[in-house]
Scaffold this motif. Sequence first.
Motif, PDB file in Angstrom:
ATOM      1  N   UNK A  77       0.848  -1.192   0.000  1.00 50.17           N
ATOM      2  CA  UNK A  77       0.000   0.000   0.000  1.00 50.17           C
ATOM      3  C   UNK A  77       0.879   1.236   0.000  1.00 50.17           C
ATOM      4  N   UNK A  78       0.677   2.107  -0.956  1.00 48.62           N
ATOM      5  CA  UNK A  78       1.422   3.364  -1.035  1.00 48.62           C
ATOM      6  C   UNK A  78       0.720   4.423  -0.203  1.00 48.62           C
ATOM      7  N   UNK A  79       1.477   5.074   0.701  1.00 49.13           N
ATOM      8  CA  UNK A  79       0.925   6.185   1.486  1.00 49.13           C
ATOM      9  C   UNK A  79       1.987   7.280   1.508  1.00 49.13           C
ATOM     10  N   UNK A  80       2.191   7.974   0.401  1.00 51.92           N
ATOM     11  CA  UNK A  80       3.245   8.989   0.333  1.00 51.92           C
ATOM     12  C   UNK A  80       2.973  10.170   1.252  1.00 51.92           C
ATOM     13  N   UNK A  81       4.052  10.693   1.868  1.00 50.35           N
ATOM     14  CA  UNK A  81       3.933  11.869   2.719  1.00 50.35           C
ATOM     15  C   UNK A  81       3.413  11.611   4.111  1.00 50.35           C
ATOM     16  N   UNK A  82       3.061  10.381   4.434  1.00 48.09           N
ATOM     17  CA  UNK A  82       2.502  10.071   5.748  1.00 48.09           C
ATOM     18  C   UNK A  82       3.606   9.828   6.772  1.00 48.09           C
ATOM     19  N   UNK A  83       3.319  10.149   8.028  1.00 49.57           N
ATOM     20  CA  UNK A  83       4.226   9.808   9.120  1.00 49.57           C
ATOM     21  C   UNK A  83       3.638   8.579   9.813  1.00 49.57           C
ATOM     22  N   UNK A 110      -3.061   1.457  10.313  1.00 48.07           N
ATOM     23  CA  UNK A 110      -1.801   2.162  10.524  1.00 48.07           C
ATOM     24  C   UNK A 110      -2.063   3.563  11.050  1.00 48.07           C
ATOM     25  N   UNK A 111      -1.256   3.972  12.034  1.00 50.90           N
ATOM     26  CA  UNK A 111      -1.388   5.297  12.628  1.00 50.90           C
ATOM     27  C   UNK A 111      -0.555   6.305  11.856  1.00 50.90           C
ATOM     28  N   UNK A 129      -5.995  -0.995   5.237  1.00 52.11           N
ATOM     29  CA  UNK A 129      -5.688  -1.638   3.964  1.00 52.11           C
ATOM     30  C   UNK A 129      -5.781  -3.143   4.153  1.00 52.11           C
ATOM     31  N   UNK A 130      -6.308  -3.884   3.193  1.00 46.76           N
ATOM     32  CA  UNK A 130      -6.324  -5.343   3.316  1.00 46.76           C
ATOM     33  C   UNK A 130      -4.901  -5.885   3.358  1.00 46.76           C
ATOM     34  N   UNK A 131      -4.698  -6.923   4.143  1.00 48.29           N
ATOM     35  CA  UNK A 131      -3.373  -7.526   4.226  1.00 48.29           C
ATOM     36  C   UNK A 131      -2.926  -8.089   2.881  1.00 48.29           C
ATOM     37  N   UNK A 182      -3.544  -3.373  -1.608  1.00 45.94           N
ATOM     38  CA  UNK A 182      -4.553  -2.565  -2.281  1.00 45.94           C
ATOM     39  C   UNK A 182      -4.406  -1.103  -1.925  1.00 45.94           C
ATOM     40  N   UNK A 183      -5.435  -0.342  -2.218  1.00 44.98           N
ATOM     41  CA  UNK A 183      -5.429   1.092  -1.952  1.00 44.98           C
ATOM     42  C   UNK A 183      -5.674   1.353  -0.474  1.00 44.98           C
ATOM     43  N   UNK A 184      -4.815   2.158   0.132  1.00 41.69           N
ATOM     44  CA  UNK A 184      -5.008   2.533   1.533  1.00 41.69           C
ATOM     45  C   UNK A 184      -6.164   3.520   1.643  1.00 41.69           C
ATOM     46  N   UNK A 185      -6.992   3.336   2.681  1.00 38.71           N
ATOM     47  CA  UNK A 185      -8.164   4.170   2.914  1.00 38.71           C
ATOM     48  C   UNK A 185      -8.017   4.924   4.222  1.00 38.71           C
TER      49      UNK A 185
END
Length: 341
Positions: free
Chosen positions: A149-155, A170-171, A181-183, A186-189
Motif C-alpha cells: 500500500x502506497x501512502x506517500x507523505x505520511x508519518x 496504521x497510525x 488496507x487489506x493484508x 490494495x489502496x489505503x483508505x
Amino acid sequence: MNRLSSHPAVAALVAPAVLAAAALAAAVLAVAGAATASASTASTPVVKDVRTVVAFDYAAGQQPENVTVNPDRSLTVSQLGFLNGQPPELLRISPSGQQTVLVTGLPGEAIGGNARGSDGSIYYNLLSADPARSGIWRLPPGGAPERIAAIPGAFLNGLTIDPATQVLYAADSLAATIWSVPASGGTATKWLVSQDLAPAQTGPGHFGINGVTYQQGAVWASNTDKGTLLRIPVTPAGAPGPVQLVASNLPGIDDFKFLSARTSIAFVALNSQDKVAVVYPDGHSRIVLTAADGLASPTDTAIRGTRLYVTDGGDTPPHDSQLQEARINLAALLNPAAETQ
C-alpha cells in the motif's frame, strides 16, 4: 515514536496482535474470580525479574520502535535507524537473544510499527521521503519484501492487524488519521480522521496518534500529545464507530499491547516518562516499571503468557537502546485492593 519528532531527520521525512495462550486465559479468569485478595498480594510488584535480553547499538542506528511476539517465541523488532543516518532494520530476535536482519531500508528512512499475519507474513510501516517507497510493506515467509500500500507523505507510526478480517490499521501521527488496507494489498483508505487523534498543538515535538492495537472488535489508539488511550469500535460493515476515551493522564504514551486476547488490560509504554503503566478496562492505571528498572525511553510492549517484553529507544544519553524481558505477577495485577493512580 515520541521524543523523536524534534530531530531534524524527522522534519525531513515529514516535509516531502496480541498473542494469547489458553493457559494464560484460564489463569486470568481464575485470579479475577477470586472473592478477595490478601494484603500481602497488594504490596507484591506487578512486574518483576526485569532483565536485558539484547543491548542494541544506538550509534549504529539500532533504536527499537515496535515489537511483536511470534509463535516460536521469537520477536520481530523494528529499528528506526534514521536518527543516526543509518539504514533502518527489521530484526528477528531469537529466545536466546540472537539477532537476524530480515529487512534493511535505505539511509534516511525509518521502519515503524510491525504486525504478523495469520500466514506468518510480517507487515511493517516504512517512512520515506521517496513516494515510491513510503507506505505499508509485507515480508512473506521465505520471500522478499514488497510494498502492498502506497501512502506517500505520511508519518506512519503504529501498525496492527485484525486477525479475523486480516485488515491492517496504521497510525499517521501528524495527520490525525488511521489508515486501513487489506493484508492482501490494495489502496489505503483513510479509515478514521478525528481531532481525537490530532496533536494538542502543531509544531516540532508534537505527536497525535502513535500506537494502535486491534482488540476485541475495536481499534485502540494512543495519543501522545494528549496522553490518552482511545477505543474505536469496528462496526459490522468495517467502519469506525464513535471514539471512546478509555484513559487519560498518560503523559508521553507511545505504543501498547494487551495482556491477552480475552482481556482489555493494556501495558502501555510512557516514553518521555521512562515508565510502563497498566491501564485497566475502567480507565484507572498503575505504574509497574520505571527508570529504576532500567527503562530508557520505552516505545512498545509485547506479551506472551506471563512474559512482558519492552523495547527501549534510549533517546537520551547514555542511549541505552535495548530489549527487556520481565515477568508479570497475575495475582498482583488483578488484585482489586492494590493501589491505583
